[in-house]
Design an enzyme around this catalytic site. Structure first.
Site, mmCIF file in Angstrom:
data_model
loop_
_atom_site.group_PDB
_atom_site.id
_atom_site.type_symbol
_atom_site.label_atom_id
_atom_site.label_comp_id
_atom_site.label_asym_id
_atom_site.label_seq_id
_atom_site.Cartn_x
_atom_site.Cartn_y
_atom_site.Cartn_z
ATOM 1 N N LEU A 1 62.103 86.957 -52.299
ATOM 2 C CA LEU A 1 62.705 87.793 -51.075
ATOM 3 C C LEU A 1 62.530 88.779 -51.071
ATOM 4 C CD1 LEU A 1 65.602 85.797 -50.856
ATOM 5 C CD2 LEU A 1 63.213 84.175 -49.807
ATOM 6 N N HIS A 2 61.902 89.059 -49.350
ATOM 7 C CA HIS A 2 62.026 90.783 -49.730
ATOM 8 C C HIS A 2 61.763 90.928 -47.180
ATOM 9 C CE1 HIS A 2 57.612 90.408 -49.413
ATOM 10 N NE2 HIS A 2 57.374 91.371 -49.002
ATOM 11 N N ARG A 3 61.137 89.434 -46.992
ATOM 12 C CA ARG A 3 60.952 89.708 -45.562
ATOM 13 C C ARG A 3 62.275 90.446 -44.488
ATOM 14 N NH1 ARG A 3 55.199 90.039 -44.421
ATOM 15 N NH2 ARG A 3 54.632 88.801 -45.873
ATOM 16 N N PRO A 4 61.896 90.763 -43.925
ATOM 17 C CA PRO A 4 63.639 91.968 -43.336
ATOM 18 C C PRO A 4 63.845 90.566 -42.411
ATOM 19 C CG PRO A 4 61.636 93.482 -42.892
ATOM 20 C CD PRO A 4 60.802 92.431 -43.938
ATOM 21 N N ASP B 1 58.248 84.580 -49.729
ATOM 22 C CA ASP B 1 58.440 85.353 -48.683
ATOM 23 C C ASP B 1 57.319 85.514 -48.778
ATOM 24 O OD1 ASP B 1 59.825 87.415 -49.249
ATOM 25 O OD2 ASP B 1 61.255 87.268 -47.865
#
Length: 369
Positions: A199-202, A277
């Protein structure tokens, strides 16, 4: 991952095509950077702009400022940019304003979500690039809707898959990756079957509500299937900042630091399902035949849904759990390898670019003459 096969293709091309490799330093973690170059057998960059992290505006402007000096010192027949990061757009803008042709690899992908910075980078880069290399046929329709002439577009295949196929035999063993990540040896038996999470999407990690909701859902998933969670630095920092550590189940969720390319390749290949993501992982899981549940409402890589193993589940708890249950019941997507995802995309790109440059330079000389 995208540049490595292109550099190999340049090196193998006859006649030779000399290349200057510029690393903007947009992704600046030194340990991860060194590891990535080693894993991919990439030559060290000829030039490192060392831009580092900043706001989108500052980072883009700083890449432009530093890259302009590079083009002044190293006159180029063309600039090749890949993907959709800030560096892609920044270097493209500098090149076109200096009348240097630009080739964009991975052109035409669209999520149609203008809230994503990557979408803005993709759209603007494609508008001004001279040669557009696409990974799937549907990208041409996206580009034509934006007024881009089809003769600028070449369906070449996917260089990410070039890298995957080239490196698959070198993927790290899962047990060694888990042990190196801090897993106790006695816990490895519990992870013979596991889900892999990134997970890393803002939109997923930058607010306490969104991140807390997803972590709570992943905790429920972990009761069905142990999870290996490769934690992006941004995600780890926000878990700590928002005080969400209690949502992580230490018995069923193994937290790893950011992984190298070969470690992630091994983890993906052995995973029962990937929850992510990431755009790149959607493609790689399709190539590996591993079910993927994408924790986003849209994707710029629709071919992974239409032909591959990818399913969009968003952040809806019921959809995520249903997707996992279907995989565990062996009803997950099997998918197939999309057209031209055959490990030869970079060869096609370099071969076409050589021919296009010959025609372009001949035409330019005739105009001047």
């Amino acid at each position: 991952m995208k540049m490595a096969p292109i550099l190999r293709a340049f090196a193998a091309h006859q006649p030779p095509m000399p290349v200057v490799l510029v690393h903007t330093g947009q992704h600046y973690d030194k340990d991860m950077n060194d590891r990535l170059f080693e894993d991919l057998a990439l030559p060290r960059p000829d030039i490192n702009l060392e831009v580092g992290s900043a706001s989108h505006a500052v980072q883009t402007a700083e890449v432009m400022r530093r890259f302009e000096a590079v083009l002044d010192q190293h006159p180029a027949r063309a600039v090749v940019v890949v993907g959709d990061v800030n560096s892609t757009l920044a270097c493209t803008l500098v090149a076109v304003k200096k009348d240097v042709p630009v080739a964009h690899v991975e052109a035409g992908l669209r999520s149609y979500d203008r809230r994503m910075p990557e979408e803005i980078n993709r759209v603007l880069t494609d508008q001004v690039a001279d040669r557009l290399y696409t990974t799937e046929r549907s990208a041409l329709a996206n580009l034509q809707r934006e007024g881009i002439a089809p003769e600028r577009v070449v369906f070449a295949g996917n260089v990410m898959i070039d890298s995957l196929l080239h490196n698959r035999q070198h993927a790290r063993a899962v047990d060694q990756t888990l042990l190196a990540g801090g897993a106790p040896a006695e816990s490895l038996a519990n992870f013979q079957r596991f889900g892999l999470v990134t997970l890393h999407r803002p939109s997923n990690v930058d607010t306490a509500a969104a991140l807390g909701h997803l972590l709570g859902t992943l905790r429920d998933v972990a009761q069905r299937l142990p999870l290996v969670f490769a934690l992006h630095p941004r995600t780890r920092a926000n878990i700590e900042r928002f005080g969400l550590g209690s949502l992580l189940d230490p018995q069923r969720m193994l937290l790893l630091p950011p992984q190298g390319y070969l470690e992630m390749l091994g983890l993906m290949a052995q995973a029962t399902v990937v929850l992510t993501d990431s755009g790149g992982l959607q493609e790689e899981t399709t190539a590996l035949g591993v079910p993927c549940l994408t924790l986003r409402e849209n994707t710029e890589r629709p071919i992974t849904v239409e032909q591959g193993t990818n399913t969009l589940v968003g952040s809806d708890r019921a959809s995520i759990l249903q997707g996992v249950d279907e995989v565990l019941a062996q009803r997950g997507k099997q998918g197939r390898m999309p057209e031209l995802w055959d490990g030869k995309a970079a060869e096609r790109i370099v071969g076409d670019l050589w021919q296009w440059l010959q025609r372009h330079e001949t035409a330019a000389a005739q105009v001047k003459g």
